[in-house]
Design a protein around this motif. Sequence first.
Motif, PDB file in Angstrom:
ATOM      1  N   GLY A 163      16.648  -7.279 -25.337  1.00 20.83           N
ATOM      2  CA  GLY A 163      17.308  -7.103 -26.632  1.00 20.83           C
ATOM      3  C   GLY A 163      17.595  -8.436 -27.303  1.00 20.83           C
ATOM      4  N   ILE A 164      18.103  -8.361 -28.543  1.00 19.96           N
ATOM      5  CA  ILE A 164      18.359  -9.571 -29.335  1.00 19.96           C
ATOM      6  C   ILE A 164      19.805  -9.562 -29.795  1.00 19.96           C
ATOM      7  N   PRO A 165      20.563 -10.614 -29.505  1.00 20.31           N
ATOM      8  CA  PRO A 165      21.966 -10.653 -29.938  1.00 20.31           C
ATOM      9  C   PRO A 165      22.064 -10.503 -31.457  1.00 20.31           C
ATOM     10  N   ARG A 166      23.134  -9.851 -31.908  1.00 17.30           N
ATOM     11  CA  ARG A 166      23.313  -9.573 -33.338  1.00 17.30           C
ATOM     12  C   ARG A 166      23.178 -10.834 -34.192  1.00 17.30           C
ATOM     13  N   LYS A 167      23.754 -11.946 -33.715  1.00 15.63           N
ATOM     14  CA  LYS A 167      23.768 -13.163 -34.540  1.00 15.63           C
ATOM     15  C   LYS A 167      22.368 -13.759 -34.757  1.00 15.63           C
ATOM     16  N   ASP A 168      21.434 -13.405 -33.875  1.00 14.16           N
ATOM     17  CA  ASP A 168      20.077 -13.964 -33.996  1.00 14.16           C
ATOM     18  C   ASP A 168      19.117 -13.032 -34.721  1.00 14.16           C
ATOM     19  N   ARG A 169      19.560 -11.764 -34.895  1.00 14.38           N
ATOM     20  CA  ARG A 169      18.606 -10.732 -35.312  1.00 14.38           C
ATOM     21  C   ARG A 169      17.916 -11.047 -36.639  1.00 14.38           C
ATOM     22  N   HIS A 170      18.678 -11.573 -37.594  1.00 14.05           N
ATOM     23  CA  HIS A 170      18.061 -11.805 -38.902  1.00 14.05           C
ATOM     24  C   HIS A 170      17.211 -13.076 -38.908  1.00 14.05           C
ATOM     25  N   ARG A 171      17.225 -13.841 -37.842  1.00 12.40           N
ATOM     26  CA  ARG A 171      16.493 -15.112 -37.845  1.00 12.40           C
ATOM     27  C   ARG A 171      15.195 -15.089 -37.052  1.00 12.40           C
ATOM     28  N   VAL A 172      14.975 -14.025 -36.271  1.00 11.77           N
ATOM     29  CA  VAL A 172      13.813 -14.056 -35.363  1.00 11.77           C
ATOM     30  C   VAL A 172      12.476 -14.106 -36.087  1.00 11.77           C
ATOM     31  N   PHE A 173      12.454 -13.772 -37.404  1.00 12.49           N
ATOM     32  CA  PHE A 173      11.190 -13.808 -38.140  1.00 12.49           C
ATOM     33  C   PHE A 173      10.896 -15.207 -38.695  1.00 12.49           C
ATOM     34  N   GLU A 174      11.830 -16.141 -38.514  1.00 11.62           N
ATOM     35  CA  GLU A 174      11.592 -17.503 -38.989  1.00 11.62           C
ATOM     36  C   GLU A 174      10.642 -18.229 -38.038  1.00 11.62           C
ATOM     37  N   ARG A 175       9.847 -19.123 -38.621  1.00  9.47           N
ATOM     38  CA  ARG A 175       8.946 -19.900 -37.783  1.00  9.47           C
ATOM     39  C   ARG A 175       9.750 -20.730 -36.788  1.00  9.47           C
ATOM     40  N   PHE A 176       9.318 -20.706 -35.546  1.00  7.78           N
ATOM     41  CA  PHE A 176       9.871 -21.508 -34.452  1.00  7.78           C
ATOM     42  C   PHE A 176      11.271 -21.079 -34.028  1.00  7.78           C
ATOM     43  N   TYR A 177      11.810 -20.008 -34.624  1.00  6.24           N
ATOM     44  CA  TYR A 177      13.139 -19.588 -34.167  1.00  6.24           C
ATOM     45  C   TYR A 177      12.996 -18.795 -32.878  1.00  6.24           C
ATOM     46  N   ARG A 178      13.770 -19.184 -31.874  1.00  2.00           N
ATOM     47  CA  ARG A 178      13.794 -18.457 -30.615  1.00  2.00           C
ATOM     48  C   ARG A 178      15.236 -18.249 -30.213  1.00  2.00           C
ATOM     49  N   VAL A 179      15.502 -17.085 -29.646  1.00  2.00           N
ATOM     50  CA  VAL A 179      16.873 -16.788 -29.236  1.00  2.00           C
ATOM     51  C   VAL A 179      17.271 -17.718 -28.098  1.00  2.00           C
ATOM     52  N   ASP A 180      16.354 -17.900 -27.175  1.00  2.00           N
ATOM     53  CA  ASP A 180      16.676 -18.664 -25.978  1.00  2.00           C
ATOM     54  C   ASP A 180      15.504 -19.605 -25.697  1.00  2.00           C
ATOM     55  N   GLN A 181      15.717 -20.890 -25.984  1.00  2.00           N
ATOM     56  CA  GLN A 181      14.632 -21.871 -25.842  1.00  2.00           C
ATOM     57  C   GLN A 181      14.028 -21.871 -24.449  1.00  2.00           C
ATOM     58  N   SER A 182      14.897 -21.847 -23.428  1.00  2.00           N
ATOM     59  CA  SER A 182      14.370 -22.007 -22.071  1.00  2.00           C
ATOM     60  C   SER A 182      13.560 -20.780 -21.680  1.00  2.00           C
ATOM     61  N   ARG A 183      14.079 -19.585 -22.092  1.00  2.00           N
ATOM     62  CA  ARG A 183      13.349 -18.371 -21.764  1.00  2.00           C
ATOM     63  C   ARG A 183      12.022 -18.365 -22.522  1.00  2.00           C
ATOM     64  N   ALA A 184      12.082 -18.820 -23.769  1.00  2.00           N
ATOM     65  CA  ALA A 184      10.868 -18.822 -24.582  1.00  2.00           C
ATOM     66  C   ALA A 184       9.802 -19.711 -23.958  1.00  2.00           C
ATOM     67  N   SER A 185      10.222 -20.856 -23.412  1.00  2.00           N
ATOM     68  CA  SER A 185       9.187 -21.727 -22.871  1.00  2.00           C
ATOM     69  C   SER A 185       8.640 -21.163 -21.563  1.00  2.00           C
ATOM     70  N   SER A 186       9.470 -20.418 -20.809  1.00  2.00           N
ATOM     71  CA  SER A 186       8.928 -19.836 -19.582  1.00  2.00           C
ATOM     72  C   SER A 186       7.999 -18.665 -19.901  1.00  2.00           C
ATOM     73  N   THR A 187       8.232 -17.974 -21.037  1.00  2.00           N
ATOM     74  CA  THR A 187       7.312 -16.896 -21.414  1.00  2.00           C
ATOM     75  C   THR A 187       6.099 -17.457 -22.145  1.00  2.00           C
ATOM     76  N   GLY A 188       6.104 -18.757 -22.414  1.00  2.00           N
ATOM     77  CA  GLY A 188       4.958 -19.368 -23.075  1.00  2.00           C
ATOM     78  C   GLY A 188       4.922 -19.094 -24.564  1.00  2.00           C
ATOM     79  N   GLY A 189       6.042 -18.643 -25.115  1.00  2.00           N
ATOM     80  CA  GLY A 189       6.078 -18.289 -26.542  1.00  2.00           C
ATOM     81  C   GLY A 189       5.986 -19.517 -27.433  1.00  2.00           C
ATOM     82  N   THR A 190       5.473 -19.310 -28.631  1.00  2.00           N
ATOM     83  CA  THR A 190       5.345 -20.408 -29.585  1.00  2.00           C
ATOM     84  C   THR A 190       6.418 -20.338 -30.664  1.00  2.00           C
ATOM     85  N   GLY A 191       7.084 -19.200 -30.776  1.00  2.00           N
ATOM     86  CA  GLY A 191       8.066 -19.023 -31.845  1.00  2.00           C
ATOM     87  C   GLY A 191       7.423 -18.698 -33.183  1.00  2.00           C
TER      88      GLY A 191
END
Length: 270
Positions: free
Chosen positions: A192-220
């Motif tokens: 899931g996505i915390p409420r405070k991040d929900r409106h920002r996830v469509f922005e380029r390079f925005y990630r809820v959790d940087q460390s998790r994102a890098s372990s999933t190999g995400g680009t944002g």
Amino acid sequence: AVHGVRLHSGTAPLPGPVALVLQDVTETRRTEDVRRDFVANVGHELKTPVGALALLAEAIQQAADDPEAVQRFAGRIAHEADRLGRLVRELIDLSRLQGGEPLPELVPVDVDDVIAEAVDRTRTAAKAKELQIAVGGQAGLVVRGVESQLVTAVTNLLANAVAYSEGGNRIAVAARARSGFAEIAVTDSGVGIPRKDRHRVFERFYRVDQSRASSTGGTGLGLAIVKHVASNHGGSVSVWSEEGLGSTFTLRIPLAITDGPTSDEPGDSV
Ligand code: ADP
């Protein structure tokens, strides 16, 4: 329902007030803000894998007489190169989508084909985490669009559902017709996505959790691409999410004009 997450069926109401629809107006204003940081962000995103590659090359030189270590470092070089390759591909996709190039002609596209291709592209990643992808909803919908872009968008949503789900969970993708649009909903019962991040996830390079994102190999960039595909098609994308329960991303794309009115808009046609 999976862990309390409602899977959309043909007649289910839209998700509640937490649903967030990004519209073109918001998009224009936001794009201006985000563009200013874009170059800096790209630089930063490229710096990390390039730095890692340089260090790994050095490590290989120093470990020349330890074949096992060389193998290990070589594996990590391949991994970083993969990541860099994806980042560059997605940057190119994004720059094509967000203006510059005119949109290819919109033609009738079968939603079933789009979903089948996207599921196919995500199958290996899903299998690796023992995730089931269930395809359901209304069959036979036809939208006006660019098939490759629609496949990319649905693939990105499915890839996220896989990346942010625990192993063994279920992912659902379902289509339905509603008010002249095909709605393609991708539902997971992941983090899931915390409420405070929900409106920002469509922005380029925005990630809820940087460390998790890098372990999933995400680009944002995945959701920014989805957002651009949606707006290029005169559609939209929205998210419903509850932390710990899961997320539903819904892509809306205008239906192609068909012979008769769709079942939910009787007599609407001219
Ligand atoms: P990434 O490559 O990091 O996945 P995206 O643009 O696709 O980039 O997504 C942005 C962020 O939104 C992700 O880093 C993640 O924090 C969050 N996110 C996207 N999809 C999901 C999902 N299905 N469940 C939970 N979080 C998600």
